[in-house]
Design a protein around this motif. Structure first.
Motif: not given
Length: 74
Positions: A23-41
């Protein structure tokens, strides 16, 4: 008391740790869908903690109950 293997004991904490790092990695990688995935993780460990905090396992209530003492007839 039942014997548990190391895999059974550490499976959930490892899963929650991997989820947090992903989740922390996904939050750093991108925006949009990545932020949603990071929030869920990142919400997964909170949801699991809340579930175990609210729900008291049945085995715990049996272990904390006072043992019955047999009365001795005189």
């Amino acid at each position: 008391m039942t014997h548990k293997t190391n895999r059974q004991i550490f499976a959930l904490p490892i899963l929650l740790g991997v989820s947090t790092v992903a989740g922390l990695g996904a939050g750093l990688i991108g925006d949009g869908v990545w932020d949603v995935g990071a929030g869920l993780l990142l919400a997964l460990p909170l949801a699991v903690t809340g579930r175990y905090w609210v729900r008291q396992p049945a085995t715990q209530s049996r272990q904390t109950a006072a043992p019955k003492v047999a009365s001795i007839a005189r």
